[in-house]
Design an enzyme around this catalytic site. Structure first.
Site, short mmCIF file in Angstrom:
data_model
loop_
_atom_site.label_atom_id
_atom_site.label_comp_id
_atom_site.label_asym_id
_atom_site.label_seq_id
_atom_site.Cartn_x
_atom_site.Cartn_y
_atom_site.Cartn_z
NE ARG B 153 -74.09 9.61 36.14
CZ ARG B 153 -74.91 10.46 36.76
NH1 ARG B 153 -75.79 10.03 37.63
NH2 ARG B 153 -74.83 11.75 36.51
CB THR B 197 -78.89 11.17 36.13
OG1 THR B 197 -78.20 11.53 37.32
CG2 THR B 197 -79.58 12.38 35.54
CD GLU B 215 -76.21 21.36 41.48
OE1 GLU B 215 -76.74 20.27 41.18
OE2 GLU B 215 -75.25 21.44 42.25
CG ASN B 301 -74.02 20.41 45.53
OD1 ASN B 301 -74.10 19.49 44.71
ND2 ASN B 301 -74.83 21.45 45.50
CG ASP B 344 -71.35 22.10 42.62
OD1 ASP B 344 -71.98 21.28 43.31
OD2 ASP B 344 -71.36 22.11 41.38
CE LYS B 372 -68.58 17.58 41.65
NZ LYS B 372 -69.57 18.69 41.59
#
Lengths: 202, 573
Positions: B153, B197, B215, B301, B344, B372
């Site tokens: 990013r 990222t 994850e 998450n 998530d 989200k």
């Protein structure tokens, strides 16, 4: 489609024929010497002896390393591979992974499936989001496997094994495969096998 | 540290290209025949702390990922405005070597622009002409573990260096003028699921960075490194050793989350606190309050994503706003949006620091974050407590249905609502602008033990074939929580927003459209078809008295939008 058990028998037959005296401690050997052991099943020229044995030439380095590591730890179970890696250490795995990642993926030219099969495959793939990890053209990266151009029988067996838990070294993949309809797996395998390999050791 | 020190950037880039032509990254690279003549260094001025502190009023440069430390993404220039934006045209298009998911925020220092690509390339460009000064390709290690695209990013800038972080979990400092490597440090072990990222943030001699890995059963953190040498200054574990919390049964908006507290307590007694593998990545930038000497960031998450059984408790500080002391990294306060999340629904869109009205109408320092969940949350900066939440920007269906082995449908799905996409604000209008996804999913739960750094979802979330998906651009009044305007888009939205003093809002879409909206009404005033998904946040700057808007068009891996490799700068005819 060949059963998993039958596939395993063929794989065993292949490896036994090529290497009747399976080495158990080869850590002192050079990467080329260790790689020769692999050629017995995975092919002298990168084309595996059996349809259910994966192509590893040009496979992604991190992925190959993790599989060797997992065979050693027992997280991924395969009698032949367990024997092969028994005498190897982390440095050997890294060297082997680097070696095979640098070899050219063999061109097998698996045919494109009919449109209806492709449609089934793309719907299933889109639903669980395979490209999030395996990327746009299914070339994978790092510790994620290249699927494009892989043997369809191996892909089918692998997805099935993730699904039924017999391949247990990636529960995330097991979860995703459980979310796919079993009837779709063959279509996915045929579709992925037909995709063009980009890069792949070259 | 990697031993690649070249006195000249192009040589470094060429070396890297030759050395790593066999890496998988090359699969997405485009053959690019270059002029091999040695190029002069990029004329990048030294970036002072004063410049970074005052970035919000600097219309010439774009010095932070989200424009300023407050992360308002409100560009002060008004040369390009609602009355003339229809005449906006491409000034130049730069094609990068990597055609993959593009999420970079262009950073502009003087006349030099820094952009990054998937697989961690960095380019320095002439911001006026689009010509390349240098191109650095990170020497990627063989082990990378990431779930949602090989994204990067962007960079942070400070002094004479450019900083970025990599998929193999390294923090890298480059010479801003030449692109040669100055230092590189490993943030965490990628074999255990750590990757990077996000763009770092540079402040007071420190480089701030979090981590991906929610994850993969990581233990998340947020850190400060010394900008001069890459040494760790402080570390904050986003998962405390006591992660249980208060057994909260409702989310921040008062919805019952259907938790089985008795079962969770029994699990806690059996297996103890799950903090070591509880996830909690931080994958977007922290906002910095230099007056309070604090940083504010949001935490992602818990792991495994969909299976709450092995992680009893509220799972602190996942899905939370957290404030730390900038100097020490010491905890100050937190606010959890979703305790014990099993959908998530990360907190990820970067928090914004602006003054807001409290419940009594009094103006107080606030923090604004879009979830989200599709809500915009407004919190107090002093103690992190929530003042209000907005009307939902996306429909909520079966909210909060627990995942089942067969699969339970819920909207929002795991991508949101608002994903990582940064919002922008216009404080004259009291509006926050957010881009949303409407993407229903089925959530399936499956239990499995911690897999030593492998993908650990605890089930699967599936896009539902045949169900309609779309997106929207929403303008939310953060002082009332009301939606002022909302424009529906044909595809789910992911990328980010730029607002300007010219009363404009810029954002891109998955089908290649990049548009300017009237900030007050939402009316579309200008559109450009970029040929690939515009899924990156726009930036703006001015050179020789002429303003530019710039954005990346490269599509997106996570939701599989059309890929490209373009950085496109626009200006008025």
């Amino acid at each position: 489609m060949m059963s998993a058990k039958r596939s395993a028998q063929i794989a065993i037959a292949g490896i036994v024929a090529a290497f009747p005296l399976m080495p158990t401690a080869v850590s002192a050997a050079s990467v080329e010497e260790n790689a020769q052991i692999c050629a017995g099943c995975h092919g002298e020229n990168g084309v595996p002896q059996a349809k259910t044995t994966p192509i590893i030439w040009g496979q992604n380095e991190g992925y190959l390393y993790l599989q060797l590591r997992d065979y050693k730890s027992g997280a991924r179970k395969n009698e032949q591979m367990s024997s092969v890696v028994a005498g190897l250490e982390k440095a050997d795995f890294k060297a082997l992974a680097s070696h095979f990642a640098g070899l050219k993926w063999p061109s097998m030219n698996f045919p494109s499936p009919p449109k209806d099969v492709t449609k089934v495959a793309l719907t299933a793939i889109g639903s669980v989001g395979c490209t999030s990890c395996h990327l746009d053209q299914f070339q994978g990266d790092g510790t994620t496997a290249r699927l494009a151009g892989q043997q369809p029988e191996y892909l089918f067996d692998t997805m099935t094994a993730f699904r039924d838990g017999s391949r247990a070294n990636n529960p995330g993949m097991s979860d995703l495969m459980k979310a796919v309809q079993p009837a779709d797996l063959k279509s996915i395998a045929e579709y992925l096998a037909s995709l063009q390999v980009v890069g792949g050791g070259q | 540290m990697v031993g690649m020190k070249s006195s000249h950037a192009y040589a470094a880039a060429l070396t890297a290209l030759l050395a790593f032509s066999v890496l998988p990254a090359s699969a997405q690279e485009i053959e690019h025949h270059k002029n091999e003549k040695v190029k002069p260094p990029a004329p990048a001025p030294t970036v002072t702390q004063e410049m970074l502190t005052n970035a919000g009023s600097d219309a010439k440069q774009f010095l932070h990922t989200n424009l300023n430390y407050e992360q308002t993404r409100f560009y002060p220039g008004k040369q390009i405005n609602a009355s003339n934006v229809s005449k906006l045209r491409p000034a130049w298009i730069f094609q990068m070597d990597v055609r993959e998911s593009l999420e970079t925020s262009p950073i502009i220092v003087g006349n030099v622009m820094y952009v990054t690509t998937s697989f961690d390339h960095v380019y320095a460009l002439n911001a006026k002409t689009g010509e390349e000064h240098w191109h650095y390709k990170h020497k990627m290690g063989p082990i990378t573990t990431y779930c949602c695209g090989p994204n990067n990013r962007g960079v942070a800038v400070l002094g004479d260096k450019v900083y970025f972080a990599t998929l193999d979990a390294k923090l890298v400092a480059l010479d801003a003028k030449t692109g040669s490597l100055v230092w590189e440090t490993e943030i965490a072990d990628p074999e255990l699921g750590y990757s990077e990222t996000m763009a770092p943030t540079a402040v007071n001699g420190k480089i701030l960075i979090g981590t991906n890995g929610g994850e993969y059963g990581i233990r998340g953190f947020f850190r400060a490194y010394d900008a001069n040498n890459g040494k760790l200054v402080w570390n904050f574990d986003t998962i405390p050793e006591n992660s249980v919390g208060v057994w909260e049964t409702k989310d921040a908006t008062g919805h019952d989350m259907h938790r089985d507290i008795a079962a969770e307590k029994a699990q806690l007694a059996k297996t103890g606190d799950p903090y070591k593998t509880l996830g909690g990545g931080v994958w977007q930038n922290a906002a910095v309050d230099l007056k309070l000497n604090r940083i504010y960031f949001v935490v992602g998450n818990p792991s495994p994503d969909l299976d709450g059984a092995p992680r009893p408790g509220d799972n602190l500080y996942t899905d939370s706003l957290v404030a730390l002391d900038l100097n020490t990294g010491n905890y100050i306060c937190h606010f959890q949006y979703i305790p014990h999340d099993v959908w998530d629904l990360d907190s990820v869109s970067p928090p914004i620091l602006i003054d807001v009205k409290d419940k009594d109408g009094k103006t107080v320092p606030g923090v604004v974050h879009a979830g989200k969940t599709g809500y915009v949350y407004v919190n107090k900066r002093d103690d992190c407590s929530m003042i209000r939440f907005s009307e939902p920007m996306v429909a909520q269906e079966n909210f909060w249905t627990l995942p089942t082995p067969e699969g339970a449908r819920m909207l929002p799905g795991a991508n949101g609502g608002v994903e990582w996409s940064p919002m922008a604000v216009n404080q004259r209008l009291n509006l926050a602008y957010a881009v949303n996804l409407h993407q229903p999913m089925t959530y399936q739960v499956q239990s499995s033990p911690y897999p030593d750094g492998k993908l650990w979802l605890g089930g699967a979330f599936k896009v539902i074939p045949g169900e309609e998906q779309f997106g929207n651009v929403s303008a939310v009044n953060y002082n009332t929580g009301k939606i002022k305007w909302k424009v529906t888009t044909p595809q789910p939205m992911m990328g980010g927003v730029l607002a300007t003093a010219g009363d404009l809002v810029f954002t891109g879409e998955a089908d290649g459209w990049f548009r300017a909206y009237n900030a007050d009404s939402g009316k579309i005033l200008w559109s450009f078809q970029a040929g690939a998904g515009v899924n990156a946040p726009p930036s703006a700057y001015a050179i020789d008295g002429k303003e530019y808007i710039v954005v990346g068009a490269g599509g997106n891996t996570q939701i599989d939008f059309k890929r490209g490799n373009n950085i496109i700068a626009f200006t008025l005819d």
